[in-house]
Design a protein around this motif. Structure first.
Motif, PDB file in Angstrom:
ATOM      1  N   ASP A  40       0.828  -1.214   0.000  1.00 31.60           N
ATOM      2  CA  ASP A  40       0.000   0.000   0.000  1.00 31.60           C
ATOM      3  C   ASP A  40       0.862   1.263   0.000  1.00 31.60           C
ATOM      4  O   ASP A  40       0.562   2.232  -0.688  1.00 31.60           O
ATOM      5  CB  ASP A  40      -0.931   0.021   1.228  1.00 31.60           C
ATOM      6  N   TRP A  41       1.942   1.237   0.773  1.00 30.94           N
ATOM      7  CA  TRP A  41       2.837   2.389   0.817  1.00 30.94           C
ATOM      8  C   TRP A  41       3.426   2.659  -0.567  1.00 30.94           C
ATOM      9  O   TRP A  41       3.480   3.808  -1.029  1.00 30.94           O
ATOM     10  CB  TRP A  41       3.955   2.146   1.837  1.00 30.94           C
ATOM     11  N   THR A  42       3.846   1.594  -1.238  1.00 29.88           N
ATOM     12  CA  THR A  42       4.438   1.735  -2.577  1.00 29.88           C
ATOM     13  C   THR A  42       3.432   2.345  -3.553  1.00 29.88           C
ATOM     14  O   THR A  42       3.774   3.230  -4.340  1.00 29.88           O
ATOM     15  CB  THR A  42       4.917   0.360  -3.085  1.00 29.88           C
ATOM     16  N   LEU A  43       2.187   1.882  -3.476  1.00 27.63           N
ATOM     17  CA  LEU A  43       1.150   2.412  -4.378  1.00 27.63           C
ATOM     18  C   LEU A  43       0.843   3.868  -4.077  1.00 27.63           C
ATOM     19  O   LEU A  43       0.779   4.709  -4.974  1.00 27.63           O
ATOM     20  CB  LEU A  43      -0.139   1.596  -4.242  1.00 27.63           C
ATOM     21  N   GLN A  44       0.646   4.173  -2.808  1.00 26.11           N
ATOM     22  CA  GLN A  44       0.155   5.507  -2.429  1.00 26.11           C
ATOM     23  C   GLN A  44       1.238   6.577  -2.460  1.00 26.11           C
ATOM     24  O   GLN A  44       0.972   7.723  -2.832  1.00 26.11           O
ATOM     25  CB  GLN A  44      -0.474   5.456  -1.035  1.00 26.11           C
ATOM     26  N   GLU A 102      -3.386  -9.370  -8.684  1.00 26.16           N
ATOM     27  CA  GLU A 102      -4.721  -8.887  -9.057  1.00 26.16           C
ATOM     28  C   GLU A 102      -4.881  -7.394  -8.756  1.00 26.16           C
ATOM     29  O   GLU A 102      -5.401  -6.644  -9.568  1.00 26.16           O
ATOM     30  CB  GLU A 102      -5.807  -9.697  -8.338  1.00 26.16           C
ATOM     31  N   HIS A 103      -4.413  -6.980  -7.579  1.00 25.39           N
ATOM     32  CA  HIS A 103      -4.497  -5.559  -7.241  1.00 25.39           C
ATOM     33  C   HIS A 103      -3.686  -4.701  -8.222  1.00 25.39           C
ATOM     34  O   HIS A 103      -4.121  -3.631  -8.624  1.00 25.39           O
ATOM     35  CB  HIS A 103      -3.999  -5.318  -5.812  1.00 25.39           C
ATOM     36  N   SER A 104      -2.512  -5.161  -8.574  1.00 23.60           N
ATOM     37  CA  SER A 104      -1.675  -4.397  -9.509  1.00 23.60           C
ATOM     38  C   SER A 104      -2.364  -4.281 -10.860  1.00 23.60           C
ATOM     39  O   SER A 104      -2.373  -3.202 -11.476  1.00 23.60           O
ATOM     40  CB  SER A 104      -0.309  -5.074  -9.680  1.00 23.60           C
ATOM     41  N   HIS A 105      -2.940  -5.390 -11.325  1.00 22.71           N
ATOM     42  CA  HIS A 105      -3.642  -5.381 -12.610  1.00 22.71           C
ATOM     43  C   HIS A 105      -4.804  -4.396 -12.608  1.00 22.71           C
ATOM     44  O   HIS A 105      -5.017  -3.669 -13.576  1.00 22.71           O
ATOM     45  CB  HIS A 105      -4.136  -6.788 -12.966  1.00 22.71           C
TER      46      HIS A 105
ATOM     47  N   SER B   6      -7.446   5.456  -5.525  1.00 24.32           N
ATOM     48  CA  SER B   6      -7.383   6.406  -4.426  1.00 24.32           C
ATOM     49  C   SER B   6      -6.007   7.050  -4.335  1.00 24.32           C
ATOM     50  O   SER B   6      -5.805   7.995  -3.597  1.00 24.32           O
ATOM     51  CB  SER B   6      -7.704   5.698  -3.115  1.00 24.32           C
ATOM     52  N   ALA B   7      -5.048   6.512  -5.093  1.00 25.09           N
ATOM     53  CA  ALA B   7      -3.699   7.077  -5.076  1.00 25.09           C
ATOM     54  C   ALA B   7      -3.540   8.122  -6.176  1.00 25.09           C
ATOM     55  O   ALA B   7      -2.446   8.409  -6.622  1.00 25.09           O
ATOM     56  CB  ALA B   7      -2.664   5.972  -5.233  1.00 25.09           C
ATOM     57  N   GLY B   8      -4.655   8.680  -6.655  1.00 25.14           N
ATOM     58  CA  GLY B   8      -4.627   9.636  -7.770  1.00 25.14           C
ATOM     59  C   GLY B   8      -4.013  10.956  -7.375  1.00 25.14           C
ATOM     60  O   GLY B   8      -3.647  11.185  -6.227  1.00 25.14           O
TER      61      GLY B   8
END
Lengths: 183, 183
Positions: A40-44, A102-105, B6-8
């Motif tokens: 989540d940290w990497t994504l956000q 799946e989340h990454s896709h 949500s990371a937009g």
């Protein structure tokens, strides 16, 4: 905007390796709190809206279970039975990786995921050497100084021994279970 | 694309603190090789083309020079002379920060830069506590195991003591001067 810079989107994506493991309370296929926190940290904080700028590499290291405690209800009568145990373990690992892939896709982020067996800290070092990511992200249970002495942490080892930049994501206090070994 | 996530880009920018210092060979206002490496890595691997998604916070810690060696050619006849020495030191620090602020502006990346005096590792810890960045990036001279014992590194201390995720950027071997203390 920095679109005219050399760091523009024409550059190959930043390859971020993320070490992931299963929850020690809930078991497979549930990811541990620290793995989810690292993801989540990497994504956000890093990928944000720039999905095309990054590629995520999920590595799950399975610790060989010499005692076979995970298969207490199995009967071993032939070498093939052990083979099937290994197979079951691998399938569990694949289901864990499914969560991250799946989340990454869904977010349109390129990714790869794979499983290795061995001592997590040694295997992650080897894989970093082979795969050469731009950065390694690992979660940490956030042990206190007392527990740290006895348990040590994979992340501390990696910061010292891995060739690429390493980010350790500590869990927030309110996400930590009572016993930090549970994760 | 992850534009619907949500990371937009509507989320506040990721705030990255970067510790910077002067070159020990060339002196002020030249940034050290490791500071430039940490800055370049942040731009190329993290910010990429997403200038609006990030804010850079440059912190320069000046180590108080008790011996006044930097001012060997000055004559101290009154307390005011020491005042002017401190002033000169501060101006040098500002010129160092100018390098980073100008580069950030050219790329359209928001930034802030400031100077503190004291022991770099302690001051950086304090500033992280106060400013609460999402991430701290520091360069490292990449000392060998032998030098590490005697010199220690600021980055190792920070990884252990700072609240936010820390990325240590080691210098590439071909960028290292013969004596790693020179930087």
């Amino acid at each position: 905007m920095a679109s005219s810079s050399s760091a523009g989107e024409e550059a190959p994506p930043t390859r971020i390796m993320i070490g992931v493991n299963e929850s020690s309370i809930r078991g497979y296929p549930h990811p541990s709190i620290s793995s989810r926190t690292a993801f989540d940290w990497t994504l956000q904080r890093i990928v944000r809206s720039n999905a095309a700028g990054f590629k995520l590499l999920f590595l799950h290291v399975q610790i060989p279970d010499e005692d076979g405690f995970d298969d207490m209800d199995s009967i071993y009568a032939s070498p093939d039975d052990f083979q099937s145990m290994n197979q079951k373990e691998k399938i569990r690992g694949i289901h864990l990786l499914q969560y991250f892939v799946e989340h990454s896709h869904q977010l349109g982020i390129q990714c790869e995921a794979w499983i290795r067996k061995g001592d997590p800290k040694e295997v992650i070092c080897q894989e970093v050497k082979k795969v050469q990511p731009d950065m390694l992200v690992v979660g940490s249970r956030g042990l206190g100084p007392f527990q740290r002495v006895f348990v040590g942490t994979v992340s501390e080892y990696l910061v010292k021994h891995v060739d690429c930049p390493v980010v350790t994501i500590k869990r927030k206090a309110d996400e930590a279970p009572y016993d930090p070994i549970d994760d």
